[in-house]
Design a protein around this motif. Structure first.
Motif, PDB file in Angstrom:
ATOM      1  N   THR A  35       0.806  -1.217   0.000  1.00 37.26           N
ATOM      2  CA  THR A  35       0.000   0.000   0.000  1.00 37.26           C
ATOM      3  C   THR A  35       0.839   1.266   0.000  1.00 37.26           C
ATOM      4  O   THR A  35       0.301   2.367  -0.140  1.00 37.26           O
ATOM      5  CB  THR A  35      -0.929   0.024   1.222  1.00 37.26           C
ATOM      6  OG1 THR A  35      -0.131  -0.093   2.403  1.00 37.26           O
ATOM      7  CG2 THR A  35      -1.912  -1.146   1.161  1.00 37.26           C
ATOM      8  N   ALA A  36       2.154   1.117   0.192  1.00 39.98           N
ATOM      9  CA  ALA A  36       3.025   2.297   0.181  1.00 39.98           C
ATOM     10  C   ALA A  36       3.237   2.737  -1.250  1.00 39.98           C
ATOM     11  O   ALA A  36       3.680   1.975  -2.073  1.00 39.98           O
ATOM     12  CB  ALA A  36       4.364   1.964   0.829  1.00 39.98           C
ATOM     13  N   GLY A  37       2.912   3.955  -1.581  1.00 32.97           N
ATOM     14  CA  GLY A  37       3.086   4.442  -2.944  1.00 32.97           C
ATOM     15  C   GLY A  37       2.885   5.930  -3.004  1.00 32.97           C
ATOM     16  O   GLY A  37       2.607   6.579  -2.002  1.00 32.97           O
ATOM     17  N   THR A  38       3.015   6.452  -4.199  1.00 33.67           N
ATOM     18  CA  THR A  38       2.878   7.887  -4.402  1.00 33.67           C
ATOM     19  C   THR A  38       1.414   8.270  -4.446  1.00 33.67           C
ATOM     20  O   THR A  38       0.518   7.436  -4.521  1.00 33.67           O
ATOM     21  CB  THR A  38       3.539   8.286  -5.725  1.00 33.67           C
ATOM     22  OG1 THR A  38       2.823   7.655  -6.780  1.00 33.67           O
ATOM     23  CG2 THR A  38       5.001   7.864  -5.758  1.00 33.67           C
ATOM     24  N   ALA A  39       1.167   9.569  -4.431  1.00 30.84           N
ATOM     25  CA  ALA A  39      -0.204  10.059  -4.533  1.00 30.84           C
ATOM     26  C   ALA A  39      -0.815   9.660  -5.848  1.00 30.84           C
ATOM     27  O   ALA A  39      -2.009   9.387  -5.949  1.00 30.84           O
ATOM     28  CB  ALA A  39      -0.225  11.585  -4.383  1.00 30.84           C
ATOM     29  N   ALA A  40       0.032   9.608  -6.904  1.00 32.82           N
ATOM     30  CA  ALA A  40      -0.468   9.218  -8.226  1.00 32.82           C
ATOM     31  C   ALA A  40      -0.955   7.784  -8.203  1.00 32.82           C
ATOM     32  O   ALA A  40      -1.992   7.457  -8.788  1.00 32.82           O
ATOM     33  CB  ALA A  40       0.634   9.383  -9.267  1.00 32.82           C
ATOM     34  N   GLU A  41      -0.199   6.916  -7.532  1.00 24.06           N
ATOM     35  CA  GLU A  41      -0.613   5.524  -7.453  1.00 24.06           C
ATOM     36  C   GLU A  41      -1.908   5.392  -6.669  1.00 24.06           C
ATOM     37  O   GLU A  41      -2.786   4.616  -7.009  1.00 24.06           O
ATOM     38  CB  GLU A  41       0.501   4.704  -6.803  1.00 24.06           C
ATOM     39  CG  GLU A  41       1.734   4.541  -7.690  1.00 24.06           C
ATOM     40  CD  GLU A  41       2.889   3.911  -6.941  1.00 24.06           C
ATOM     41  OE1 GLU A  41       2.943   4.057  -5.707  1.00 24.06           O
ATOM     42  OE2 GLU A  41       3.727   3.276  -7.597  1.00 24.06           O
ATOM     43  N   ALA A  42      -2.011   6.168  -5.593  1.00 21.91           N
ATOM     44  CA  ALA A  42      -3.233   6.125  -4.804  1.00 21.91           C
ATOM     45  C   ALA A  42      -4.426   6.580  -5.626  1.00 21.91           C
ATOM     46  O   ALA A  42      -5.527   6.028  -5.541  1.00 21.91           O
ATOM     47  CB  ALA A  42      -3.079   7.008  -3.562  1.00 21.91           C
ATOM     48  N   SER A  43      -4.190   7.604  -6.445  1.00 20.10           N
ATOM     49  CA  SER A  43      -5.262   8.104  -7.308  1.00 20.10           C
ATOM     50  C   SER A  43      -5.688   7.054  -8.299  1.00 20.10           C
ATOM     51  O   SER A  43      -6.873   6.871  -8.568  1.00 20.10           O
ATOM     52  CB  SER A  43      -4.794   9.365  -8.035  1.00 20.10           C
ATOM     53  OG  SER A  43      -5.777   9.828  -8.926  1.00 20.10           O
ATOM     54  N   ALA A  44      -4.704   6.338  -8.880  1.00 22.84           N
ATOM     55  CA  ALA A  44      -5.023   5.278  -9.835  1.00 22.84           C
ATOM     56  C   ALA A  44      -5.796   4.164  -9.157  1.00 22.84           C
ATOM     57  O   ALA A  44      -6.776   3.644  -9.697  1.00 22.84           O
ATOM     58  CB  ALA A  44      -3.737   4.731 -10.451  1.00 22.84           C
ATOM     59  N   ASP A  45      -5.371   3.806  -7.947  1.00 23.84           N
ATOM     60  CA  ASP A  45      -6.054   2.743  -7.220  1.00 23.84           C
ATOM     61  C   ASP A  45      -7.513   3.090  -6.965  1.00 23.84           C
ATOM     62  O   ASP A  45      -8.381   2.216  -6.950  1.00 23.84           O
ATOM     63  CB  ASP A  45      -5.348   2.475  -5.885  1.00 23.84           C
ATOM     64  CG  ASP A  45      -4.027   1.734  -6.069  1.00 23.84           C
ATOM     65  OD1 ASP A  45      -3.827   1.155  -7.151  1.00 23.84           O
ATOM     66  OD2 ASP A  45      -3.207   1.751  -5.133  1.00 23.84           O
ATOM     67  N   SER A  46      -7.801   4.365  -6.775  1.00 17.61           N
ATOM     68  CA  SER A  46      -9.168   4.776  -6.461  1.00 17.61           C
ATOM     69  C   SER A  46     -10.115   4.578  -7.631  1.00 17.61           C
ATOM     70  O   SER A  46     -11.333   4.618  -7.454  1.00 17.61           O
ATOM     71  CB  SER A  46      -9.181   6.246  -6.025  1.00 17.61           C
ATOM     72  OG  SER A  46      -8.871   7.101  -7.119  1.00 17.61           O
ATOM     73  N   ALA A  47      -9.566   4.364  -8.830  1.00 21.34           N
ATOM     74  CA  ALA A  47     -10.414   4.153 -10.011  1.00 21.34           C
ATOM     75  C   ALA A  47     -10.939   2.726 -10.102  1.00 21.34           C
ATOM     76  O   ALA A  47     -11.801   2.436 -10.931  1.00 21.34           O
ATOM     77  CB  ALA A  47      -9.623   4.486 -11.268  1.00 21.34           C
ATOM     78  N   PHE A  48     -10.434   1.858  -9.248  1.00 20.24           N
ATOM     79  CA  PHE A  48     -10.786   0.445  -9.315  1.00 20.24           C
ATOM     80  C   PHE A  48     -11.613   0.048  -8.102  1.00 20.24           C
ATOM     81  O   PHE A  48     -11.499   0.656  -7.044  1.00 20.24           O
ATOM     82  CB  PHE A  48      -9.502  -0.394  -9.414  1.00 20.24           C
ATOM     83  CG  PHE A  48      -8.697  -0.100 -10.646  1.00 20.24           C
ATOM     84  CD1 PHE A  48      -8.999  -0.725 -11.850  1.00 20.24           C
ATOM     85  CD2 PHE A  48      -7.671   0.821 -10.609  1.00 20.24           C
ATOM     86  CE1 PHE A  48      -8.268  -0.437 -12.991  1.00 20.24           C
ATOM     87  CE2 PHE A  48      -6.941   1.114 -11.752  1.00 20.24           C
ATOM     88  CZ  PHE A  48      -7.241   0.482 -12.939  1.00 20.24           C
ATOM     89  N   PRO A  49     -12.455  -0.987  -8.269  1.00 20.18           N
ATOM     90  CA  PRO A  49     -12.656  -1.794  -9.482  1.00 20.18           C
ATOM     91  C   PRO A  49     -13.416  -1.020 -10.554  1.00 20.18           C
ATOM     92  O   PRO A  49     -14.145  -0.082 -10.249  1.00 20.18           O
ATOM     93  CB  PRO A  49     -13.482  -2.984  -8.972  1.00 20.18           C
ATOM     94  CG  PRO A  49     -14.230  -2.414  -7.809  1.00 20.18           C
ATOM     95  CD  PRO A  49     -13.299  -1.434  -7.159  1.00 20.18           C
ATOM     96  N   VAL A  50     -13.221  -1.436 -11.802  1.00 17.96           N
ATOM     97  CA  VAL A  50     -13.908  -0.811 -12.922  1.00 17.96           C
ATOM     98  C   VAL A  50     -14.461  -1.901 -13.825  1.00 17.96           C
ATOM     99  O   VAL A  50     -13.832  -2.946 -14.013  1.00 17.96           O
ATOM    100  CB  VAL A  50     -12.943   0.126 -13.693  1.00 17.96           C
ATOM    101  CG1 VAL A  50     -11.783  -0.650 -14.299  1.00 17.96           C
ATOM    102  CG2 VAL A  50     -13.675   0.886 -14.774  1.00 17.96           C
ATOM    103  N   THR A  51     -15.643  -1.677 -14.364  1.00 13.51           N
ATOM    104  CA  THR A  51     -16.283  -2.662 -15.233  1.00 13.51           C
ATOM    105  C   THR A  51     -16.510  -2.061 -16.611  1.00 13.51           C
ATOM    106  O   THR A  51     -17.019  -0.944 -16.732  1.00 13.51           O
ATOM    107  CB  THR A  51     -17.633  -3.122 -14.643  1.00 13.51           C
ATOM    108  OG1 THR A  51     -17.403  -3.731 -13.370  1.00 13.51           O
ATOM    109  CG2 THR A  51     -18.310  -4.140 -15.561  1.00 13.51           C
TER     110      THR A  51
END
Length: 353
Positions: A35-51
Motif C-alpha cells: 500500500t506504500a506508494g505515491t499520490a499518483a498511485e493512490a489516485s489510480a487505485d481509487s479508479a478500481f474496481p472498474v467494469t
C-alpha cells in the motif's frame, strides 16, 4: 491470418484451440498488498474496481493492471500514450521492435520492448500469452471470437471489441477512452483524445476546401478494395470534412471494407482518392491501364494520393491510433490539399519522410 491487403487489419481469425491451463491469473498484480506508494498511485487505485462492457458481456478489473498484453492490433499505442508499457503486443504491420511504430517509440523510454506475439490464422497465441502472466488482456481494436475470448479469460480479465461497431471498426477515440478506463486513467485518455481532435479541427479550418468534398481510401488488392464508413481510415477523411461515396456501405455490406466489381468503378470517382499501394509508381501505372478507371475524372485530373504501404507513413495511415494520427496528418493533409485545389497542374507529391 486470412488473406487480406497489407494495408487492412487482420480478418477475424479462426477459433482458437481451447487449451486447459491452471488457475487463472488474478485480476490484480502480484504486489497489490503493497500500500506504500505515491499520490499518483493512490489516485489510480481509487479508479478500481472498474467494469467495461464489450461484445461478449462485461469485464471487471479489480485493481490497477501492471502486466498488460495487447491482442488488439493497435491497442499498444493507447497504453503507451497513457504512460504504461505492455509486456506483450500483437504484430500486425511487422518490422518494428516490440510492434511499436516510430510515432510511439519515444514512449517506450528505457523500458524493455514488449514481447511480440503473432496471429497466424488460428487466433491469439494463448500459450505465449499465458506465459507472460498478464493481469489484463486488451483486444479492443480486434475481432476475437467468443471461443477465443473465453480461452483468454482463463488467464486474465479480457476487454474485447465493443459491440457497437464491426470487428476492427472501433473509432480511435473510443479505443483510447476504453483503454484509459481499463487503466484507471479516464481523464488522461479524454485529454489525449481532445488533443488529437484539435489537430483535426485545425487542419480542417486551414483547408475549408475539404468540407463536403468527396473522398475515399482504397487499395489495389485482388482488384479494387475499398474501405467503408466503419473503417478507421475512412474516418480520417470524414473527420477532415470529406464525405464518402453515397452507396459505399450499401455496396460493401456489413464489413470494414470489400472488393468492388468493375460495374461499381464509379465509386472511385471522388474529389480525392487515397491509394494505399506497394509501389507508388508501378501501381499508379497499373491502375491507369484499366480503361474504366483511367476514364474517371479523378484519374484524368490526377487527384490521387498514393501512399506506399510499407513506409512508416503508410503504416501510420493504416494504424490510426492516438499516437500515429498526428504523425500521419503532417504528411497526408498537404497531399489532400494538392489533390482538391482545383488546379490540374498541381502535382500531389510524396512526403520526404
Amino acid at each position: 491470418m486470412l488473406g487480406s491487403p497489407r494495408g487492412t487489419r487482420l480478418a477475424a481469425a479462426l477459433t482458437s484451440v481451447l487449451l486447459l491451463f491452471g488457475t487463472a491469473t488474478a485480476c490484480g498484480s502480484d504486489d497489490d498488498s503493497d500500500t506504500a506508494g505515491t499520490a499518483a498511485e493512490a489516485s489510480a487505485d481509487s479508479a478500481f474496481p472498474v467494469t467495461l462492457s464489450h461484445k461478449y458481456g462485461s469485464t471487471t478489473i479489480k485493481s490497477e493492471p501492471k502486466r498488460i498484453v495487447t491482442v488488439g492490433l493497435t491497442d499498444q499505442d493507447a497504453v503507451l500514450a497513457l504512460g504504461k508499457v505492455p509486456v506483450g503486443t500483437t504484430e500486425w504491420l511487422g518490422g518494428y521492435k516490440g510492434a511499436i511504430g516510430p510515432w510511439a517509440a519515444d514512449k517506450l523510454g528505457s523500458a524493455a520492448a514488449p514481447t511480440v506475439l503473432k496471429d497466424t490464422g488460428t487466433g491469439p497465441q494463448t500459450e505465449k500469452i499465458a506465459a507472460l502472466r498478464p493481469d489484463l488482456i486488451l483486444a479492443v481494436y480486434g475481432g476475437l471470437t467468443k471461443a477465443q475470448y473465453d480461452t483468454l479469460s482463463k488467464f486474465a480479465p479480457v476487454v474485447a471489441q465493443p459491440k457497437e461497431y464491426n470487428d476492427y471498426g472501433v473509432p480511435w477515440q473510443n479505443q483510447t477512452e476504453i483503454i484509459g478506463k481499463a487503466l484507471g486513467q479516464e481523464a488522461k485518455a479524454k485529454e489525449l483524445v481532445n488533443g488529437v481532435e484539435a489537430d483535426f479541427k485545425k487542419a480542417a479550418a486551414e483547408h475549408p476546401e475539404f468540407a463536403g468534398a468527396s473522398g475515399l481510401m482504397a487499395t489495389p488488392y485482388e482488384g479494387i478494395f475499398v474501405y467503408g464508413s466503419q473503417d478507421p481510415r475512412s474516418r480520417v477523411l470524414t473527420d477532415l470534412g470529406f464525405k464518402l461515396p453515397t452507396d459505399l456501405d450499401k455496396v460493401i455490406g456489413d464489413e470494414f471494407g470489400a472488393n468492388i466489381s468493375k460495374e461499381r468503378t464509379d465509386l472511385l470517382d471522388t474529389d480525392a482518392i487515397v491509394w494505399i499501394v506497394s509501389d507508388t509508381t508501378k501501381d499508379k501505372a497499373t491502375l491507369r491501364k484499366d480503361p474504366l478507371y483511367a476514364d474517371l475524372k479523378v484519374a484524368k485530373e490526377d487527384r490521387e494520393v498514393f501512399v506506399k504501404e510499407s513506409s512508416d507513413y503508410g503504416n501510420s495511415v493504416s494504424f490510426v491510433s492516438v499516437l500515429s494520427l498526428p504523425y500521419m496528418l503532417e504528411r497526408l493533409v498537404p497531399q489532400l490539399a494538392a489533390a482538391v485545389d482545383g488546379k490540374t497542374a498541381t502535382k500531389v507529391t510524396e512526403p520526404s519522410s
